[in-house]
Design an enzyme around this catalytic site. Structure first.
Site, PDB file in Angstrom:
ATOM      1  N   PRO A  95      46.458  80.076 -34.600  1.00 24.57           N
ATOM      2  CA  PRO A  95      46.222  79.624 -33.227  1.00 24.57           C
ATOM      3  C   PRO A  95      47.462  78.981 -32.632  1.00 24.57           C
ATOM      4  O   PRO A  95      48.267  78.365 -33.329  1.00 24.57           O
ATOM      5  CB  PRO A  95      45.092  78.594 -33.377  1.00 24.57           C
ATOM      6  CG  PRO A  95      45.265  78.063 -34.767  1.00 24.57           C
ATOM      7  CD  PRO A  95      45.734  79.243 -35.591  1.00 24.57           C
ATOM      8  N   ASP A  96      47.637  79.147 -31.310  1.00 27.87           N
ATOM      9  CA  ASP A  96      48.700  78.414 -30.636  1.00 27.87           C
ATOM     10  C   ASP A  96      48.197  76.996 -30.383  1.00 27.87           C
ATOM     11  O   ASP A  96      47.091  76.634 -30.756  1.00 27.87           O
ATOM     12  CB  ASP A  96      49.107  79.116 -29.341  1.00 27.87           C
ATOM     13  CG  ASP A  96      48.021  79.085 -28.298  1.00 27.87           C
ATOM     14  OD1 ASP A  96      47.984  78.118 -27.524  1.00 27.87           O
ATOM     15  OD2 ASP A  96      47.189  80.016 -28.266  1.00 27.87           O
ATOM     16  N   PHE A  97      49.006  76.207 -29.721  1.00 24.10           N
ATOM     17  CA  PHE A  97      48.658  74.797 -29.612  1.00 24.10           C
ATOM     18  C   PHE A  97      48.120  74.377 -28.256  1.00 24.10           C
ATOM     19  O   PHE A  97      47.198  73.580 -28.183  1.00 24.10           O
ATOM     20  CB  PHE A  97      49.879  73.931 -29.969  1.00 24.10           C
ATOM     21  CG  PHE A  97      50.007  73.733 -31.449  1.00 24.10           C
ATOM     22  CD1 PHE A  97      49.771  72.516 -32.038  1.00 24.10           C
ATOM     23  CD2 PHE A  97      50.318  74.800 -32.272  1.00 24.10           C
ATOM     24  CE1 PHE A  97      49.844  72.342 -33.416  1.00 24.10           C
ATOM     25  CE2 PHE A  97      50.397  74.661 -33.640  1.00 24.10           C
ATOM     26  CZ  PHE A  97      50.162  73.421 -34.211  1.00 24.10           C
ATOM     27  N   ARG A  98      48.681  74.898 -27.174  1.00 19.05           N
ATOM     28  CA  ARG A  98      48.343  74.315 -25.885  1.00 19.05           C
ATOM     29  C   ARG A  98      47.423  75.148 -25.010  1.00 19.05           C
ATOM     30  O   ARG A  98      47.103  74.750 -23.903  1.00 19.05           O
ATOM     31  CB  ARG A  98      49.622  74.006 -25.097  1.00 19.05           C
ATOM     32  CG  ARG A  98      50.438  72.895 -25.726  1.00 19.05           C
ATOM     33  CD  ARG A  98      51.573  72.478 -24.809  1.00 19.05           C
ATOM     34  NE  ARG A  98      52.304  71.371 -25.381  1.00 19.05           N
ATOM     35  CZ  ARG A  98      53.282  71.495 -26.258  1.00 19.05           C
ATOM     36  NH1 ARG A  98      53.643  72.695 -26.674  1.00 19.05           N
ATOM     37  NH2 ARG A  98      53.898  70.430 -26.734  1.00 19.05           N
ATOM     38  N   ASN A 169      58.280  77.331 -34.916  1.00 20.13           N
ATOM     39  CA  ASN A 169      57.079  77.540 -35.708  1.00 20.13           C
ATOM     40  C   ASN A 169      57.262  77.043 -37.139  1.00 20.13           C
ATOM     41  O   ASN A 169      58.352  77.139 -37.697  1.00 20.13           O
ATOM     42  CB  ASN A 169      56.705  79.016 -35.712  1.00 20.13           C
ATOM     43  CG  ASN A 169      56.435  79.521 -34.315  1.00 20.13           C
ATOM     44  OD1 ASN A 169      56.165  78.740 -33.418  1.00 20.13           O
ATOM     45  ND2 ASN A 169      56.519  80.823 -34.123  1.00 20.13           N
ATOM     46  N   ASP A 171      55.046  78.136 -39.597  1.00 20.49           N
ATOM     47  CA  ASP A 171      54.170  78.986 -40.410  1.00 20.49           C
ATOM     48  C   ASP A 171      54.899  79.803 -41.468  1.00 20.49           C
ATOM     49  O   ASP A 171      54.272  80.512 -42.248  1.00 20.49           O
ATOM     50  CB  ASP A 171      53.361  79.923 -39.512  1.00 20.49           C
ATOM     51  CG  ASP A 171      54.235  80.732 -38.573  1.00 20.49           C
ATOM     52  OD1 ASP A 171      55.422  80.948 -38.883  1.00 20.49           O
ATOM     53  OD2 ASP A 171      53.728  81.140 -37.511  1.00 20.49           O
ATOM     54  N   HIS A 186      61.492  72.681 -36.320  1.00 17.40           N
ATOM     55  CA  HIS A 186      60.501  71.650 -36.622  1.00 17.40           C
ATOM     56  C   HIS A 186      60.092  71.661 -38.089  1.00 17.40           C
ATOM     57  O   HIS A 186      59.013  71.194 -38.436  1.00 17.40           O
ATOM     58  CB  HIS A 186      59.276  71.836 -35.728  1.00 17.40           C
ATOM     59  CG  HIS A 186      59.594  71.728 -34.274  1.00 17.40           C
ATOM     60  ND1 HIS A 186      58.895  72.412 -33.300  1.00 17.40           N
ATOM     61  CD2 HIS A 186      60.547  71.023 -33.623  1.00 17.40           C
ATOM     62  CE1 HIS A 186      59.413  72.130 -32.121  1.00 17.40           C
ATOM     63  NE2 HIS A 186      60.407  71.298 -32.292  1.00 17.40           N
TER      64      HIS A 186
END
Length: 409
Positions: A95-98, A169, A171, A186
Site C-alpha cells: 500500500p502507498d501512504f497518503r 521506498n 520495501d 529512508h
C-alpha cells in the site's frame, strides 16, 4: 547562493571569518539586539533555506512536450537520475501512504495513535514500539516481487544509462530487481540495529518476531531499550551522509531526471528537481501532478506500470522479468534477457501543453497560486517513502529528517 549544499557554503563563510552581521546585512537584515554568533549563524541558515524554497519555480523547456520526445530523451540520456516513491510499488501489493485507502488511513483505523504518522515517529516508537511491529509484517521483505517500474529502472542500469536511483521506498524491491546504483533515502528493512548497543543483524534475524507481531529484542545486551529497530529512517532521525554525498556528486553530471510514483512531499528528496540545472530535462511519471508550480518538461500521468511498459515498447526494450540476480551474481545477470509478454500499445490522451493522460490518471485541476495543487486532487501515489517512503520530514537543506515506514513517500 550555492546550488546544492547551503551548509557547506555557510561552513566556508564561517571558516573565512566573515562576521554573521555582515552576511545578514547582505541578506537585508539588520541586527538590533544582542545575540551570540552561533544564534546569528542559525538565523542565516534558516533565511537561506527560506530563500531557496521561494526562488522562482522552474519553467519547462520547450520542444519536449510530446510522448515521442520523452522516448527520445530517455533513449539519448547517459546519466539518468530516477527519484521513486510508493507509487511504483503499489502494484506489487504494497500500500502507498497518503491515498484515501493508504497506510495512514488504515493505521488510523487500526491503532489508537495520536496521529497516523506517529507509527514512524522515533520518539513515539521508543515509548511504544508495539504498533509499529504489529504493522511491519505487512511491509516486510520476501512477500513481494518487483513491478514493471523497478524493471524499467533496472533496464536503464543494464544499458549503462542509470546514474542513480534515489528511492524513498523501504520495501527493498530495488534490491530484488537487481538495481545496484541506488540510494535508499529512508533506509530499508535489509538490516536492524539495537537502539541501545547498536548491534546490527540482517532482516532474517528478526523475521520470526515480525511474523508474530512481537517486538524483537537484541541478544547482545540486556538494556531496557534493546529493541532491534529496522534500519529505516523515522521522523525525527537524520537521513545520513550517503544521501548528501551522492546528491553532491550526482546532480552536476545528470542529463535527465525522471520522477516516478511519488507525491514529492518529503524533504530533502522533494528538493532534488529544483537542485538540478534548469537546462536538464525532467520527466514526471505519476498518477497526478506534483510540486506545482515547478514545471516538468513532459508529464506522463496514470498507472506507472502502464506508462513504463508503453515507454519500453516504444524504446524497443524488453523489461527484465522474474526474480532479480542471486546474491553475488554480476549486475549484468539482471539485464534485459528474459522477455515479458509484449504489452498492448497504449495511446494516451494529450492535454495541453505537455500532459499525457494514461489509464489511472488524476486529471490536474487549476493551479491556485500560493496553495499548490488544487485541494480537490487526491494523492494516489503519496507516501514519499514508499511503502517505503517516509512521511513529512524536515531539513529541506539536504540534511533533513526522514521517516521510513514502508516508504512513506
Amino acid at each position: 547562493g550555492p546550488p546544492y549544499d547551503s551548509r557547506e557554503w555557510l561552513a566556508q563563510l564561517r571558516a573565512s571569518r566573515v562576521s554573521p552581521e555582515a552576511v545578514l546585512g547582505h541578506l537585508g537584515v539588520r541586527v538590533r539586539h544582542t545575540a551570540s554568533p552561533d544564534e546569528l549563524w542559525r538565523l542565516i541558515a534558516q533565511l537561506v533555506s527560506r530563500l531557496r524554497e521561494r526562488r522562482m519555480p522552474r519553467q519547462r523547456l520547450t520542444g519536449h512536450e510530446s510522448l515521442d520526445s520523452a522516448v527520445e530523451l530517455i533513449r539519448g540520456a547517459r546519466r539518468v537520475v530516477v527519484v521513486t516513491g510508493a507509487g511504483i510499488s503499489v502494484s506489487a501489493g504494497i500500500p502507498d501512504f497518503r491515498s484515501k485507502n493508504g497506510v495512514y488511513k488504515l493505521v488510523g483505523e487500526q491503532f489508537d495513535l495520536p496521529d497516523p504518522q506517529a507509527l514512524f515517529d522515533i520518539h513515539y516508537f521508543i515509548n511504544d514500539p508495539v504498533p509499529f511491529f504489529a504493522f511491519a509484517k505487512n511491509l516486510y521483505p520476501g512477500a513481494f516481487a518487483p513491478t514493471p517500474g523497478h524493471r524499467f529502472i533496472r533496464a536503464l542500469e543494464a544499458r549503462g544509462q542509470l546514474l542513480r536511483n534515489y528511492t524513498q521506498n523501504i520495501d527493498t524491491l530495488e534490491k530484488v530487481a537487481g538495481i545496484e546504483r541506488k540510494v535508499t533515502c529512508h533506509g530499508s528493512f535489509e538490516t536492524a540495529t539495537c537502539l541501545a548497543c547498536r548491534h546490527q543483524v540482517p532482516c532474517e534475524a528478526i523475521k520470526p518476531a515480525i511474523d508474530e507481531a512481537r517486538v524483537p529484542r537484541c541478544v547482545a545486551c540486556d538494556h531496557p531499550l534493546n529493541i532491534l529497530k529496522p534500519d529505516i529512517v523515522f521522523f525525527g532521525e537524520p537521513l545520513g551522509e550517503r544521501f548528501e554525498r551522492n546528491v553532491q556528486a550526482d546532480l552536476p553530471g545528470c542529463d535527465l531526471l525522471i520522477v516516478m510514483g511519488s507525491s514529492m512531499q518529503v524533504q530533502p528528496v522533494a528538493s532534488i528537481p529544483a537542485m538540478l540545472p534548469r537546462s536538464v530535462p525532467q520527466i514526471l511519471i505519476n498518477r497526478e501532478m506534483v510540486l506545482r508550480p515547478h514545471e516538468f518538461d513532459v508529464a506522463l500521468l496514470g498507472d506507472c506500470d502502464v506508462i513504463v511498459q508503453e515507454l519500453s515498447r516504444r524504446l524497443g526494450w524488453a523489461l527484465p522479468t522474474g526474480p532479480g540476480p542471486a546474491a553475488g551474481a554480476p549486475a549484468a545477470a539482471a539485464g534485459p534477457s528474459a522477455l515479458a509478454g509484449a504489452p498492448e500499445p497504449v495511446t494516451p490522451e494529450f492535454l495541453e501543453p505537455n500532459i499525457h493522460l494514461f489509464p489511472g490518471a488524476v486529471v490536474p485541476g487549476p493551479l491556485i497560486l500560493g496553495l499548490g495543487d488544487e485541494e480537490g486532487e487526491e494523492g494516489a501515489e503519496g507516501g514519499d517513502g514508499e511503502p517505503g517512503e517516509a512521511g513529512e520530514a524536515g531539513g529541506g537543506e539536504g540534511g533533513g529528517e526522514g521517516a521510513g515506514g514502508g516508504g512513506l513517500g
